[in-house]
Design a protein around this motif. Structure first.
Motif, PDB file in Angstrom:
ATOM      1  N   MET A 115     -27.440 -88.668  38.030  1.00  0.00           N
ATOM      2  CA  MET A 115     -27.067 -88.162  39.317  1.00  0.00           C
ATOM      3  C   MET A 115     -25.636 -87.862  39.634  1.00  0.00           C
ATOM      4  SD  MET A 115     -30.221 -90.129  41.479  1.00  0.00           S
ATOM      5  CE  MET A 115     -29.795 -89.062  43.086  1.00  0.00           C
ATOM      6  N   VAL A 116     -24.826 -89.065  39.331  1.00  0.00           N
ATOM      7  CA  VAL A 116     -23.417 -88.914  39.507  1.00  0.00           C
ATOM      8  C   VAL A 116     -22.756 -87.910  38.512  1.00  0.00           C
ATOM      9  CG1 VAL A 116     -21.311 -90.243  39.557  1.00  0.00           C
ATOM     10  CG2 VAL A 116     -23.283 -91.190  40.471  1.00  0.00           C
ATOM     11  N   GLY A 117     -23.124 -87.896  37.246  1.00  0.00           N
ATOM     12  CA  GLY A 117     -22.564 -87.132  36.230  1.00  0.00           C
ATOM     13  C   GLY A 117     -23.183 -85.678  36.560  1.00  0.00           C
ATOM     14  N   GLY A 118     -24.177 -85.572  37.191  1.00  0.00           N
ATOM     15  CA  GLY A 118     -24.597 -84.094  37.316  1.00  0.00           C
ATOM     16  C   GLY A 118     -23.642 -83.341  38.314  1.00  0.00           C
ATOM     17  N   ILE A 119     -23.500 -84.289  39.707  1.00  0.00           N
ATOM     18  CA  ILE A 119     -22.720 -83.716  40.592  1.00  0.00           C
ATOM     19  C   ILE A 119     -21.251 -83.419  40.174  1.00  0.00           C
ATOM     20  CG2 ILE A 119     -21.670 -84.261  42.799  1.00  0.00           C
ATOM     21  CD1 ILE A 119     -24.155 -85.986  43.290  1.00  0.00           C
ATOM     22  N   MET A 120     -20.719 -84.650  39.479  1.00  0.00           N
ATOM     23  CA  MET A 120     -19.346 -84.259  38.700  1.00  0.00           C
ATOM     24  C   MET A 120     -19.171 -82.846  37.953  1.00  0.00           C
ATOM     25  SD  MET A 120     -18.449 -88.396  38.021  1.00  0.00           S
ATOM     26  CE  MET A 120     -16.634 -87.911  37.340  1.00  0.00           C
ATOM     27  N   ILE A 121     -20.310 -82.871  37.056  1.00  0.00           N
ATOM     28  CA  ILE A 121     -20.303 -81.614  36.342  1.00  0.00           C
ATOM     29  C   ILE A 121     -20.407 -80.513  37.093  1.00  0.00           C
ATOM     30  CG2 ILE A 121     -21.571 -80.431  34.523  1.00  0.00           C
ATOM     31  CD1 ILE A 121     -22.312 -83.244  33.587  1.00  0.00           C
ATOM     32  N   VAL A 122     -21.193 -80.297  38.247  1.00  0.00           N
ATOM     33  CA  VAL A 122     -21.227 -79.100  38.915  1.00  0.00           C
ATOM     34  C   VAL A 122     -19.858 -78.885  39.436  1.00  0.00           C
ATOM     35  CG1 VAL A 122     -22.178 -78.416  41.310  1.00  0.00           C
ATOM     36  CG2 VAL A 122     -23.673 -79.416  39.612  1.00  0.00           C
ATOM     37  N   PHE A 123     -19.232 -79.978  40.174  1.00  0.00           N
ATOM     38  CA  PHE A 123     -17.850 -79.485  40.563  1.00  0.00           C
ATOM     39  C   PHE A 123     -16.682 -79.515  39.552  1.00  0.00           C
ATOM     40  CE2 PHE A 123     -20.041 -81.430  44.314  1.00  0.00           C
ATOM     41  CZ  PHE A 123     -19.863 -80.442  45.146  1.00  0.00           C
ATOM     42  N   GLY A 124     -17.007 -79.963  38.328  1.00  0.00           N
ATOM     43  CA  GLY A 124     -15.982 -79.737  37.207  1.00  0.00           C
ATOM     44  C   GLY A 124     -14.909 -80.838  37.674  1.00  0.00           C
ATOM     45  N   LEU A 125     -15.466 -81.973  38.228  1.00  0.00           N
ATOM     46  CA  LEU A 125     -14.434 -83.129  38.394  1.00  0.00           C
ATOM     47  C   LEU A 125     -14.829 -84.096  37.199  1.00  0.00           C
ATOM     48  CD1 LEU A 125     -12.390 -84.437  40.253  1.00  0.00           C
ATOM     49  CD2 LEU A 125     -14.555 -85.483  41.599  1.00  0.00           C
ATOM     50  N   LEU A 126     -13.699 -84.522  36.369  1.00  0.00           N
ATOM     51  CA  LEU A 126     -13.826 -85.497  35.320  1.00  0.00           C
ATOM     52  C   LEU A 126     -14.963 -84.882  34.212  1.00  0.00           C
ATOM     53  CD1 LEU A 126     -13.035 -88.647  37.155  1.00  0.00           C
ATOM     54  CD2 LEU A 126     -11.415 -87.180  35.837  1.00  0.00           C
ATOM     55  N   THR A 127     -14.894 -83.747  34.019  1.00  0.00           N
ATOM     56  CA  THR A 127     -16.272 -83.253  33.239  1.00  0.00           C
ATOM     57  C   THR A 127     -16.441 -83.696  31.691  1.00  0.00           C
ATOM     58  OG1 THR A 127     -15.886 -81.062  34.174  1.00  0.00           O
ATOM     59  CG2 THR A 127     -17.441 -81.098  32.258  1.00  0.00           C
ATOM     60  N   ARG A 128     -15.502 -84.083  31.162  1.00  0.00           N
ATOM     61  CA  ARG A 128     -15.356 -84.778  29.904  1.00  0.00           C
ATOM     62  C   ARG A 128     -15.967 -85.978  30.068  1.00  0.00           C
ATOM     63  NH1 ARG A 128     -10.253 -81.847  28.732  1.00  0.00           N
ATOM     64  NH2 ARG A 128     -11.247 -79.948  27.138  1.00  0.00           N
ATOM     65  N   TRP A 129     -15.571 -86.801  30.932  1.00  0.00           N
ATOM     66  CA  TRP A 129     -16.144 -88.212  31.243  1.00  0.00           C
ATOM     67  C   TRP A 129     -17.698 -88.346  31.492  1.00  0.00           C
ATOM     68  CZ3 TRP A 129     -13.740 -92.443  29.347  1.00  0.00           C
ATOM     69  CH2 TRP A 129     -12.274 -92.200  29.280  1.00  0.00           C
ATOM     70  N   ALA A 130     -18.003 -87.298  32.515  1.00  0.00           N
ATOM     71  CA  ALA A 130     -19.240 -87.176  32.848  1.00  0.00           C
ATOM     72  C   ALA A 130     -20.103 -86.734  31.626  1.00  0.00           C
ATOM     73  CB  ALA A 130     -19.487 -86.251  34.051  1.00  0.00           C
ATOM     74  N   ILE A 131     -19.718 -85.982  30.839  1.00  0.00           N
ATOM     75  CA  ILE A 131     -20.343 -85.515  29.683  1.00  0.00           C
ATOM     76  C   ILE A 131     -20.612 -86.680  28.613  1.00  0.00           C
ATOM     77  CG2 ILE A 131     -20.250 -83.759  27.828  1.00  0.00           C
ATOM     78  CD1 ILE A 131     -21.276 -82.360  30.162  1.00  0.00           C
ATOM     79  N   ALA A 132     -19.395 -87.510  28.633  1.00  0.00           N
ATOM     80  CA  ALA A 132     -19.472 -88.205  27.737  1.00  0.00           C
ATOM     81  C   ALA A 132     -20.629 -89.470  28.111  1.00  0.00           C
ATOM     82  CB  ALA A 132     -18.260 -89.152  27.655  1.00  0.00           C
ATOM     83  N   ALA A 133     -20.748 -89.583  29.218  1.00  0.00           N
ATOM     84  CA  ALA A 133     -21.923 -90.494  29.900  1.00  0.00           C
ATOM     85  C   ALA A 133     -23.197 -90.037  29.348  1.00  0.00           C
ATOM     86  CB  ALA A 133     -21.804 -90.728  31.225  1.00  0.00           C
ATOM     87  N   GLN A 134     -23.510 -88.693  29.429  1.00  0.00           N
ATOM     88  CA  GLN A 134     -24.553 -87.815  29.324  1.00  0.00           C
ATOM     89  C   GLN A 134     -24.959 -87.866  27.766  1.00  0.00           C
ATOM     90  OE1 GLN A 134     -26.430 -86.826  31.852  1.00  0.00           O
ATOM     91  NE2 GLN A 134     -24.756 -87.825  33.093  1.00  0.00           N
ATOM     92  N   ILE A 135     -23.965 -87.727  26.999  1.00  0.00           N
ATOM     93  CA  ILE A 135     -24.455 -87.594  25.548  1.00  0.00           C
ATOM     94  C   ILE A 135     -25.496 -88.613  24.914  1.00  0.00           C
ATOM     95  CG2 ILE A 135     -23.461 -87.432  23.102  1.00  0.00           C
ATOM     96  CD1 ILE A 135     -21.455 -85.475  24.305  1.00  0.00           C
ATOM     97  N   PRO A 136     -25.202 -89.933  25.315  1.00  0.00           N
ATOM     98  CA  PRO A 136     -26.090 -91.128  24.601  1.00  0.00           C
ATOM     99  C   PRO A 136     -27.301 -91.077  25.097  1.00  0.00           C
ATOM    100  CG  PRO A 136     -24.221 -92.071  25.480  1.00  0.00           C
ATOM    101  CD  PRO A 136     -23.969 -90.364  25.841  1.00  0.00           C
ATOM    102  N   ILE A 137     -27.660 -90.542  26.542  1.00  0.00           N
ATOM    103  CA  ILE A 137     -28.759 -90.377  27.047  1.00  0.00           C
ATOM    104  C   ILE A 137     -29.616 -89.177  26.557  1.00  0.00           C
ATOM    105  CG2 ILE A 137     -30.235 -89.957  29.406  1.00  0.00           C
ATOM    106  CD1 ILE A 137     -27.687 -91.063  30.602  1.00  0.00           C
ATOM    107  N   LEU A 138     -28.967 -87.958  26.105  1.00  0.00           N
ATOM    108  CA  LEU A 138     -29.586 -86.842  25.604  1.00  0.00           C
ATOM    109  C   LEU A 138     -29.976 -87.382  24.085  1.00  0.00           C
ATOM    110  CD1 LEU A 138     -27.544 -84.221  27.363  1.00  0.00           C
ATOM    111  CD2 LEU A 138     -29.599 -85.096  28.050  1.00  0.00           C
ATOM    112  N   LEU A 139     -29.204 -87.661  23.467  1.00  0.00           N
ATOM    113  CA  LEU A 139     -29.391 -88.310  22.168  1.00  0.00           C
ATOM    114  C   LEU A 139     -30.569 -89.090  21.775  1.00  0.00           C
ATOM    115  CD1 LEU A 139     -26.038 -88.689  20.388  1.00  0.00           C
ATOM    116  CD2 LEU A 139     -27.570 -86.763  19.997  1.00  0.00           C
ATOM    117  N   SER A 140     -30.880 -90.072  22.983  1.00  0.00           N
ATOM    118  CA  SER A 140     -31.972 -90.947  22.945  1.00  0.00           C
ATOM    119  C   SER A 140     -33.110 -89.999  23.232  1.00  0.00           C
ATOM    120  CB  SER A 140     -31.549 -91.985  24.007  1.00  0.00           C
ATOM    121  OG  SER A 140     -30.703 -92.732  23.665  1.00  0.00           O
ATOM    122  N   ALA A 141     -33.109 -89.055  24.369  1.00  0.00           N
ATOM    123  CA  ALA A 141     -34.088 -88.342  24.624  1.00  0.00           C
ATOM    124  C   ALA A 141     -34.439 -87.406  23.564  1.00  0.00           C
ATOM    125  CB  ALA A 141     -33.824 -87.277  25.438  1.00  0.00           C
ATOM    126  N   PHE A 142     -33.614 -86.924  22.593  1.00  0.00           N
ATOM    127  CA  PHE A 142     -34.028 -86.312  21.311  1.00  0.00           C
ATOM    128  C   PHE A 142     -34.753 -87.195  20.504  1.00  0.00           C
ATOM    129  CE2 PHE A 142     -32.823 -84.790  17.080  1.00  0.00           C
ATOM    130  CZ  PHE A 142     -33.212 -83.551  17.368  1.00  0.00           C
TER     131      PHE A 142
END
Length: 140
Positions: free
Chosen positions: A69-96
């Motif tokens: 939720m927080v990372g999605g909002i940050m990615i939409v606005f382009g605010l600290l995108t790399r940090w938000a993406i870095a928080a998403q990658i472990p989740i997405l790798l786990s989902a994979f």
């Protein structure tokens, strides 16, 4: 730090409208996944059932909801995108990888692989020219 600056310069020189739209779509999708975690916890506790013995099943769920939720909002606005993406990658790798531990779902496997690849791209590319990061950088 110099690497991040050089990546930002390259990204701002090679910015395209469709990349910003893709970033916004990924952010909205991740936010909606976070909302779906909240609304249908029974489904996601069954999804995480194969790994619940590794400790802290509920911690995983709460981390995933907050990060999406927080990372999605940050990615939409382009605010600290790399940090938000870095928080998403472990989740997405786990989902994979959860597709290989539990019951195989080809749709989720392809979706999570696609999101991992897009997020890795944005981890290096950054938020682009049409973002809050770029706006704040230009205000300095």
């Amino acid at each position: 730090m110099e690497t991040v600056k050089s990546l930002n310069k390259w990204a701002n020189a090679h910015t395209y409208q469709w990349l910003d739209i893709l970033r916004v779509v990924v952010g909205v999708f991740l936010f909606s996944k976070g909302v779906s975690f909240i609304t249908s916890t029974l489904y996601y506790t069954e999804l995480i059932a194969p790994i619940k013995n590794f400790g802290g099943g509920m911690i995983f769920i709460h981390y995933i909801v907050a990060a999406h939720m927080v990372g999605g909002i940050m990615i939409v606005f382009g605010l600290l995108t790399r940090w938000a993406i870095a928080a998403q990658i472990p989740i997405l790798l786990s989902a994979f990888s959860i597709n290989f531990i539990g019951q195989m779902n080809i749709g989720n496997l392809i979706l999570s692989l696609l999101l991992v690849l897009i997020c890795i791209f944005f981890l290096f590319y950054g938020s682009g020219k049409h973002s809050a990061d770029y706006y704040f950088k230009m205000q300095q």
